[in-house]
Design a protein around this motif. Structure first.
Motif, PDB file in Angstrom:
ATOM      1  N   CYS A 124       0.844  -1.197   0.000  1.00  0.00           N
ATOM      2  CA  CYS A 124       0.000   0.000   0.000  1.00  0.00           C
ATOM      3  C   CYS A 124       0.879   1.246   0.000  1.00  0.00           C
ATOM      4  N   THR A 125       0.672   2.115  -0.974  1.00  0.00           N
ATOM      5  CA  THR A 125       1.396   3.382  -1.075  1.00  0.00           C
ATOM      6  C   THR A 125       0.388   4.482  -1.388  1.00  0.00           C
ATOM      7  N   ASP A 126       0.893   5.706  -1.515  1.00  0.00           N
ATOM      8  CA  ASP A 126      -0.014   6.803  -1.855  1.00  0.00           C
ATOM      9  C   ASP A 126      -0.503   6.706  -3.297  1.00  0.00           C
ATOM     10  N   GLU A 127       0.117   5.834  -4.108  1.00  0.00           N
ATOM     11  CA  GLU A 127      -0.306   5.655  -5.496  1.00  0.00           C
ATOM     12  C   GLU A 127      -1.377   4.586  -5.650  1.00  0.00           C
ATOM     13  N   GLY A 128      -1.543   3.743  -4.628  1.00  0.00           N
ATOM     14  CA  GLY A 128      -2.549   2.693  -4.696  1.00  0.00           C
ATOM     15  C   GLY A 128      -2.083   1.423  -4.007  1.00  0.00           C
ATOM     16  N   ILE A 129      -2.731   0.328  -4.357  1.00  0.00           N
ATOM     17  CA  ILE A 129      -2.423  -0.978  -3.765  1.00  0.00           C
ATOM     18  C   ILE A 129      -1.922  -1.908  -4.866  1.00  0.00           C
ATOM     19  N   ALA A 130      -0.822  -2.596  -4.585  1.00  0.00           N
ATOM     20  CA  ALA A 130      -0.234  -3.512  -5.562  1.00  0.00           C
ATOM     21  C   ALA A 130       0.067  -4.845  -4.898  1.00  0.00           C
ATOM     22  N   LEU A 131       0.018  -5.888  -5.700  1.00  0.00           N
ATOM     23  CA  LEU A 131       0.379  -7.227  -5.232  1.00  0.00           C
ATOM     24  C   LEU A 131       1.212  -7.896  -6.311  1.00  0.00           C
ATOM     25  N   GLN A 132       2.338  -8.446  -5.899  1.00  0.00           N
ATOM     26  CA  GLN A 132       3.193  -9.183  -6.833  1.00  0.00           C
ATOM     27  C   GLN A 132       3.635 -10.473  -6.160  1.00  0.00           C
ATOM     28  N   ALA A 133       3.419 -11.581  -6.832  1.00  0.00           N
ATOM     29  CA  ALA A 133       3.771 -12.874  -6.244  1.00  0.00           C
ATOM     30  C   ALA A 133       3.936 -13.910  -7.342  1.00  0.00           C
ATOM     31  N   MET A 134       4.742 -14.931  -7.039  1.00  0.00           N
ATOM     32  CA  MET A 134       4.938 -16.044  -7.964  1.00  0.00           C
ATOM     33  C   MET A 134       4.218 -17.273  -7.433  1.00  0.00           C
ATOM     34  N   ASP A 135       3.897 -18.167  -8.349  1.00  0.00           N
ATOM     35  CA  ASP A 135       3.280 -19.419  -7.920  1.00  0.00           C
ATOM     36  C   ASP A 135       4.346 -20.303  -7.273  1.00  0.00           C
ATOM     37  N   ASN A 136       3.914 -21.397  -6.669  1.00  0.00           N
ATOM     38  CA  ASN A 136       4.848 -22.261  -5.937  1.00  0.00           C
ATOM     39  C   ASN A 136       5.911 -22.879  -6.840  1.00  0.00           C
ATOM     40  N   SER A 137       5.594 -23.086  -8.108  1.00  0.00           N
ATOM     41  CA  SER A 137       6.552 -23.685  -9.043  1.00  0.00           C
ATOM     42  C   SER A 137       7.489 -22.656  -9.661  1.00  0.00           C
ATOM     43  N   HIS A 138       7.272 -21.389  -9.367  1.00  0.00           N
ATOM     44  CA  HIS A 138       8.074 -20.291  -9.923  1.00  0.00           C
ATOM     45  C   HIS A 138       8.053 -20.301 -11.453  1.00  0.00           C
ATOM     46  N   VAL A 139       6.887 -20.604 -11.992  1.00  0.00           N
ATOM     47  CA  VAL A 139       6.699 -20.594 -13.442  1.00  0.00           C
ATOM     48  C   VAL A 139       5.913 -19.363 -13.877  1.00  0.00           C
ATOM     49  N   ALA A 140       4.991 -18.924 -13.031  1.00  0.00           N
ATOM     50  CA  ALA A 140       4.123 -17.791 -13.360  1.00  0.00           C
ATOM     51  C   ALA A 140       4.275 -16.683 -12.323  1.00  0.00           C
ATOM     52  N   LEU A 141       4.152 -15.453 -12.791  1.00  0.00           N
ATOM     53  CA  LEU A 141       4.213 -14.279 -11.928  1.00  0.00           C
ATOM     54  C   LEU A 141       2.913 -13.495 -12.066  1.00  0.00           C
ATOM     55  N   VAL A 142       2.350 -13.096 -10.924  1.00  0.00           N
ATOM     56  CA  VAL A 142       1.115 -12.310 -10.896  1.00  0.00           C
ATOM     57  C   VAL A 142       1.457 -10.898 -10.449  1.00  0.00           C
ATOM     58  N   SER A 143       0.953  -9.907 -11.185  1.00  0.00           N
ATOM     59  CA  SER A 143       1.182  -8.505 -10.828  1.00  0.00           C
ATOM     60  C   SER A 143      -0.150  -7.763 -10.903  1.00  0.00           C
ATOM     61  N   LEU A 144      -0.619  -7.319  -9.743  1.00  0.00           N
ATOM     62  CA  LEU A 144      -1.901  -6.612  -9.646  1.00  0.00           C
ATOM     63  C   LEU A 144      -1.654  -5.175  -9.208  1.00  0.00           C
TER      64      LEU A 144
END
Length: 337
Positions: A30-50
């Motif tokens: 959480c910052t003054d620009e908004g809310i972000a989430l970044q995480a990888m799946d357990n296999s480290h094959v896919a990355l999610v960026s919200l």
């Protein structure tokens, strides 16, 4: 202190449904620009960026940068307590160990207050470089979801080929083989043209004939004036006053029919997104259908999805919606050859 107010709980529900099977725990940055989430799946094959932009919240306040470690499964369970049209307020004090959620009905006659314990998640924030992709395909998110579902019944992998011919999704499996070719279209341009055309709907020939015949009958009735004596003039005038309102009603119904058809046509054209392909160089990559099917669960968020591809570079699947953007990065499968 953090206080973010979301107009509809359905937005958060759709977001969590899209990523909960890929990511179980993550930090809400959480910052003054908004809310972000970044995480990888357990296999480290896919990355999610919200990313949820601050200006897209109904109200937003964040006094200082703070990471909120949440379990997405637990957050999903709590959000189920809210109705889709409820207003959701996220609250967290500085150095808080819990996240507060307030669900308020649109009429403000029902307020639910919940708290969820936060987690300490040691997670590195990955820098995503700006990449110039060789092929960018923009298509209907519902069509993308349908293709992933259909080909997923045949095999585990899908080859995506972007060329001048179009974009081809092909799959080979034990059950059989299948492919879907999408060609460049102008669905969005056609939709704009049809929208203007909807203002002047065309009548069916049968309806035009019926209206024309009705007008001729009215003219004949006006020309044929009955001969009455002075005593019957009052009765004749009363009869004419009773007939006139009926004629107006029938004419109004005839005029309303084509208007309904125009609205239906415009709605159908708006739903047709079409396919747009920007091609710098021909690209052919193979990906796991399991992951693409999970990405496609974001279809309820946006009408369009963009697939950005370059050889030997992770695929970028991007959904742009009103509150922000959701990106998925997926590494291609390495050929055995």
């Amino acid at each position: 202190m953090l206080e973010a107010r979301v107009k509809q709980a359905s937005v958060l529900k759709k977001l969590l449904d899209a990523i909960k099977e890929l990511v179980t725990d993550g930090n809400l940055d959480c910052t003054d620009e908004g809310i972000a989430l970044q995480a990888m799946d357990n296999s480290h094959v896919a990355l999610v960026s919200l990313k949820l932009a601050a200006e897209q919240f109904e109200s937003y306040r964040c006094d200082r940068n703070m990471p909120l470690g949440v379990n997405l499964t637990s957050l999903t369970k709590i959000l189920k307590c809210a109705k889709d049209n409820d207003v959701v307020t996220l609250k967290a004090a500085d150095d808080a160990d819990s996240l507060g959620l307030v669900f308020e009905s649109p009429k403000e006659d029902r307020v639910g207050e919940y708290e969820m314990k936060l987690m300490d998640i040691d997670q590195e924030h990955l820098g995503i470089p700006d990449t110039q992709y060789d092929a960018t395909i923009t298509m209907s998110s519902a069509e993308f979801q349908r293709i992933c579902r259909d080909l997923g019944a045949l095999g585990e992998s899908v080859k995506i080929e972007a060329s001048k011919e179009g974009v081809r999704f092909s799959c080979e499996g034990e059950v059989g083989n299948g492919s879907v070719l999408l060609k460049q279209s102008a669905g969005r341009d056609a939709g704009g043209a049809s929208g203007s055309g909807a203002k002047k709907p065309k009548r069916d020939p049968d309806e035009e004939n019926e209206v024309a015949e009705g007008q001729e009958v009215d003219e004949e009735q006006e020309d044929e004036k009955p001969i009455v004596d002075e005593e019957g003039e009052d009765e004749q005038e009363d009869e004419e006053e009773e007939v006139k309102p009926k004629k107006r009603k029938s004419n109004g119904k005839a005029a309303a029919k084509p208007a309904k058809k125009g609205k239906t046509a415009a709605a159908a054209d708006d739903s047709d997104v079409g396919v747009s392909i920007i091609l710098e160089k021909q690209v052919s990559l193979t990906f796991s259908l399991k992951y693409l099917s999970n990405f496609a669960k974001s279809a309820p968020l946006a009408k369009e999805v963009s697939l950005n591809m370059s050889n030997d570079v992770p695929l970028l699947v991007q959904f742009e919606f009103e509150q922000g953007s959701l990106q998925f990065f997926l590494a291609p499968k390495i050929s055995d050859e």
